[in-house]
Design a protein around this motif. Structure first.
Motif, PDB file in Angstrom:
ATOM      1  N   ASP A 126       0.833  -1.207   0.000  1.00 10.12           N
ATOM      2  CA  ASP A 126       0.000   0.000   0.000  1.00 10.12           C
ATOM      3  C   ASP A 126       0.862   1.249   0.000  1.00 10.12           C
ATOM      4  OD1 ASP A 126      -2.266  -1.568   0.048  1.00 10.12           O
ATOM      5  OD2 ASP A 126      -2.576  -1.378   2.225  1.00 10.12           O
ATOM      6  N   ALA A 127       1.938   1.233   0.795  1.00  9.31           N
ATOM      7  CA  ALA A 127       2.815   2.403   0.889  1.00  9.31           C
ATOM      8  C   ALA A 127       3.468   2.713  -0.447  1.00  9.31           C
ATOM      9  CB  ALA A 127       3.874   2.176   1.967  1.00  9.31           C
ATOM     10  N   ILE A 128       3.887   1.698  -1.172  1.00  9.01           N
ATOM     11  CA  ILE A 128       4.542   1.920  -2.467  1.00  9.01           C
ATOM     12  C   ILE A 128       3.601   2.628  -3.435  1.00  9.01           C
ATOM     13  CG2 ILE A 128       5.382   0.738  -4.549  1.00  9.01           C
ATOM     14  CD1 ILE A 128       6.828  -1.194  -2.783  1.00  9.01           C
ATOM     15  N   PHE A 129       2.330   2.283  -3.390  1.00  6.62           N
ATOM     16  CA  PHE A 129       1.375   2.852  -4.347  1.00  6.62           C
ATOM     17  C   PHE A 129       0.721   4.143  -3.862  1.00  6.62           C
ATOM     18  CE2 PHE A 129       1.467  -1.679  -5.618  1.00  6.62           C
ATOM     19  CZ  PHE A 129       1.840  -1.508  -6.939  1.00  6.62           C
ATOM     20  N   THR A 130       1.080   4.594  -2.661  1.00  9.58           N
ATOM     21  CA  THR A 130       0.450   5.817  -2.144  1.00  9.58           C
ATOM     22  C   THR A 130       1.439   6.843  -1.612  1.00  9.58           C
ATOM     23  OG1 THR A 130       0.151   4.801   0.049  1.00  9.58           O
ATOM     24  CG2 THR A 130      -1.682   4.597  -1.530  1.00  9.58           C
ATOM     25  N   GLU A 131       2.607   6.410  -1.154  1.00 12.34           N
ATOM     26  CA  GLU A 131       3.527   7.321  -0.476  1.00 12.34           C
ATOM     27  C   GLU A 131       4.476   8.016  -1.457  1.00 12.34           C
ATOM     28  OE1 GLU A 131       3.461   8.170   2.678  1.00 12.34           O
ATOM     29  OE2 GLU A 131       1.772   6.825   3.077  1.00 12.34           O
ATOM     30  N   LYS A 132       4.667   9.301  -1.239  1.00 10.28           N
ATOM     31  CA  LYS A 132       5.548  10.107  -2.100  1.00 10.28           C
ATOM     32  C   LYS A 132       6.948   9.536  -2.174  1.00 10.28           C
ATOM     33  CE  LYS A 132       7.637  14.745  -2.197  1.00 10.28           C
ATOM     34  NZ  LYS A 132       7.647  16.083  -1.552  1.00 10.28           N
ATOM     35  N   HIS A 133       7.467   9.044  -1.055  1.00 10.66           N
ATOM     36  CA  HIS A 133       8.842   8.555  -1.003  1.00 10.66           C
ATOM     37  C   HIS A 133       8.930   7.036  -1.021  1.00 10.66           C
ATOM     38  CE1 HIS A 133       9.173  12.612   1.083  1.00 10.66           C
ATOM     39  NE2 HIS A 133       9.793  12.754  -0.074  1.00 10.66           N
ATOM     40  N   GLY A 134       7.816   6.353  -1.306  1.00 10.91           N
ATOM     41  CA  GLY A 134       7.832   4.908  -1.429  1.00 10.91           C
ATOM     42  C   GLY A 134       8.251   4.220  -0.141  1.00 10.91           C
ATOM     43  N   VAL A 135       9.055   3.159  -0.288  1.00  9.40           N
ATOM     44  CA  VAL A 135       9.553   2.417   0.866  1.00  9.40           C
ATOM     45  C   VAL A 135      11.058   2.198   0.707  1.00  9.40           C
ATOM     46  CG1 VAL A 135       7.346   1.240   1.223  1.00  9.40           C
ATOM     47  CG2 VAL A 135       9.128   0.138  -0.152  1.00  9.40           C
ATOM     48  N   VAL A 136      11.731   2.018   1.828  1.00  7.03           N
ATOM     49  CA  VAL A 136      13.167   1.723   1.839  1.00  7.03           C
ATOM     50  C   VAL A 136      13.362   0.275   2.256  1.00  7.03           C
ATOM     51  CG1 VAL A 136      15.392   2.262   2.906  1.00  7.03           C
ATOM     52  CG2 VAL A 136      13.799   4.110   2.340  1.00  7.03           C
ATOM     53  N   ILE A 137      14.190  -0.439   1.493  1.00  7.41           N
ATOM     54  CA  ILE A 137      14.479  -1.837   1.796  1.00  7.41           C
ATOM     55  C   ILE A 137      15.984  -2.075   1.737  1.00  7.41           C
ATOM     56  CG2 ILE A 137      12.259  -2.686   0.926  1.00  7.41           C
ATOM     57  CD1 ILE A 137      13.708  -3.506  -1.654  1.00  7.41           C
ATOM     58  N   LYS A 138      16.406  -3.190   2.337  1.00 10.28           N
ATOM     59  CA  LYS A 138      17.799  -3.604   2.236  1.00 10.28           C
ATOM     60  C   LYS A 138      17.999  -4.386   0.946  1.00 10.28           C
ATOM     61  CE  LYS A 138      18.331  -3.737   7.248  1.00 10.28           C
ATOM     62  NZ  LYS A 138      18.635  -4.555   8.445  1.00 10.28           N
ATOM     63  N   GLU A 139      19.262  -4.514   0.523  1.00  3.94           N
ATOM     64  CA  GLU A 139      19.517  -5.091  -0.791  1.00  3.94           C
ATOM     65  C   GLU A 139      19.066  -6.539  -0.915  1.00  3.94           C
ATOM     66  OE1 GLU A 139      24.091  -6.309  -1.026  1.00  3.94           O
ATOM     67  OE2 GLU A 139      23.821  -4.191  -0.628  1.00  3.94           O
ATOM     68  N   ASN A 140      19.081  -7.283   0.183  1.00  3.17           N
ATOM     69  CA  ASN A 140      18.656  -8.678   0.101  1.00  3.17           C
ATOM     70  C   ASN A 140      17.138  -8.831   0.024  1.00  3.17           C
ATOM     71  OD1 ASN A 140      17.991  -8.008   2.716  1.00  3.17           O
ATOM     72  ND2 ASN A 140      19.119  -9.672   3.687  1.00  3.17           N
ATOM     73  N   GLN A 141      16.417  -7.699   0.057  1.00  5.97           N
ATOM     74  CA  GLN A 141      14.957  -7.737  -0.035  1.00  5.97           C
ATOM     75  C   GLN A 141      14.438  -7.324  -1.406  1.00  5.97           C
ATOM     76  OE1 GLN A 141      14.555  -4.938   3.285  1.00  5.97           O
ATOM     77  NE2 GLN A 141      13.361  -6.484   4.382  1.00  5.97           N
ATOM     78  N   LEU A 142      15.322  -6.851  -2.279  1.00  2.00           N
ATOM     79  CA  LEU A 142      14.862  -6.267  -3.540  1.00  2.00           C
ATOM     80  C   LEU A 142      14.086  -7.257  -4.393  1.00  2.00           C
ATOM     81  CD1 LEU A 142      14.765  -3.882  -5.496  1.00  2.00           C
ATOM     82  CD2 LEU A 142      16.959  -4.654  -6.426  1.00  2.00           C
ATOM     83  N   GLU A 143      14.663  -8.418  -4.662  1.00  2.60           N
ATOM     84  CA  GLU A 143      13.986  -9.372  -5.531  1.00  2.60           C
ATOM     85  C   GLU A 143      12.700  -9.899  -4.895  1.00  2.60           C
ATOM     86  OE1 GLU A 143      16.703 -11.772  -8.347  1.00  2.60           O
ATOM     87  OE2 GLU A 143      17.856 -11.573  -6.487  1.00  2.60           O
ATOM     88  N   LYS A 144      12.692 -10.035  -3.582  1.00  4.48           N
ATOM     89  CA  LYS A 144      11.495 -10.507  -2.893  1.00  4.48           C
ATOM     90  C   LYS A 144      10.373  -9.483  -3.010  1.00  4.48           C
ATOM     91  CE  LYS A 144      10.187 -12.876   1.367  1.00  4.48           C
ATOM     92  NZ  LYS A 144      10.680 -13.350   2.688  1.00  4.48           N
ATOM     93  N   LEU A 145      10.714  -8.191  -2.864  1.00  2.00           N
ATOM     94  CA  LEU A 145       9.704  -7.149  -3.002  1.00  2.00           C
ATOM     95  C   LEU A 145       9.156  -7.119  -4.426  1.00  2.00           C
ATOM     96  CD1 LEU A 145       8.114  -4.724  -1.948  1.00  2.00           C
ATOM     97  CD2 LEU A 145      10.059  -3.284  -2.571  1.00  2.00           C
ATOM     98  N   VAL A 146      10.031  -7.212  -5.412  1.00  2.00           N
ATOM     99  CA  VAL A 146       9.583  -7.207  -6.800  1.00  2.00           C
ATOM    100  C   VAL A 146       8.665  -8.397  -7.071  1.00  2.00           C
ATOM    101  CG1 VAL A 146      10.337  -7.440  -9.195  1.00  2.00           C
ATOM    102  CG2 VAL A 146      11.537  -5.867  -7.652  1.00  2.00           C
TER     103      VAL A 146
END
Length: 219
Positions: A192-212
């Motif tokens: 929800d935050a990614i699709f509504t927040e101006k600054h999106g979300v911050v993640i660590k590098e080992n989370q990138l593919e999981k988030l995608v």
């Protein structure tokens, strides 16, 4: 759209202005029909850390054979499409195929298997492109020295102004700390935050593919 490479010279590129390059890249991907018209399948990703020192490999600006360079920050675009097409990374500064499938980009550019000192661990701010295109602004003040002289020559196009009239908010995107990083990318609140927040979300590098992967399931 397939995973075949495209001519990178179709897209505007001013060295050292990756945030503006990606802004224009998103707009062109939309206008050329490569992305959805409103950019809903595009995500802008700022890569940085507290020390503003992030190593990335296979970068054209590098003078080393392996293409590694230490950026203060970098900006790329990730495209998530339907139809079995893998997520694609659009990086105008990369020497890899353009665009590159996300798994190969992560393996060859981020190189998670390479052990880094903690000072160089990378953080990722993921922002939905339609929000970024409305909200981002830069008057390029970060590229001037104390005397007002250009550190690097600016793009020829006019500075980017946000829809709300803001003229500069780049620091809001590139200032990233571990304290900002979310711990679980699988929760509905993160999506929800990614699709509504101006600054999106911050993640660590080992989370990138999981988030995608999580975002792919929504497309």
């Amino acid at each position: 759209m397939t995973t075949s490479t495209m001519d990178v010279f179709r897209f505007h590129h001013t060295p050292f202005y990756c945030e503006e390059n990606v802004y224009l890249l998103c707009k062109k991907l939309c206008s050329d029909g490569i992305a959805n018209a409103e950019g809903s399948d595009l995500f802008v990703v700022f890569i940085s850390n507290e020390r503003k020192q992030i190593p990335l490999w296979n970068q054209k600006a590098s003078r080393r054979a392996d293409g590694v360079i230490l950026w203060d920050y970098h900006v790329i675009c990730i495209q998530i499409k339907k139809g079995g097409i893998p997520p694609l990374v659009w990086d105008l500064d990369s020497s890899l195929p353009f665009p590159s499938p996300l798994p190969s980009y992560v393996s060859e550019t981020i190189r998670p298997s390479f052990q880094l000192f903690s000072d160089y661990n990378r953080l990722f701010r993921v922002v939905h492109a339609p929000i970024f295109l409305r909200c981002f602004a830069s008057d390029r003040r970060h590229m001037k020295d104390s005397g007002g002289n250009w550190i690097e020559e600016p793009p020829q196009h006019e500075p980017i102004v946000a829809e709300d009239g803001a003229v500069h908010n780049l620091n809001e995107y590139i200032n990233i700390s571990v304290a900002d990083a979310i711990t679980d990318v699988t929760t509905s609140s993160v999506k929800d935050a990614i699709f509504t927040e101006k600054h999106g979300v911050v993640i660590k590098e080992n989370q990138l593919e999981k988030l995608v992967c999580q975002l792919s399931s929504l497309e």
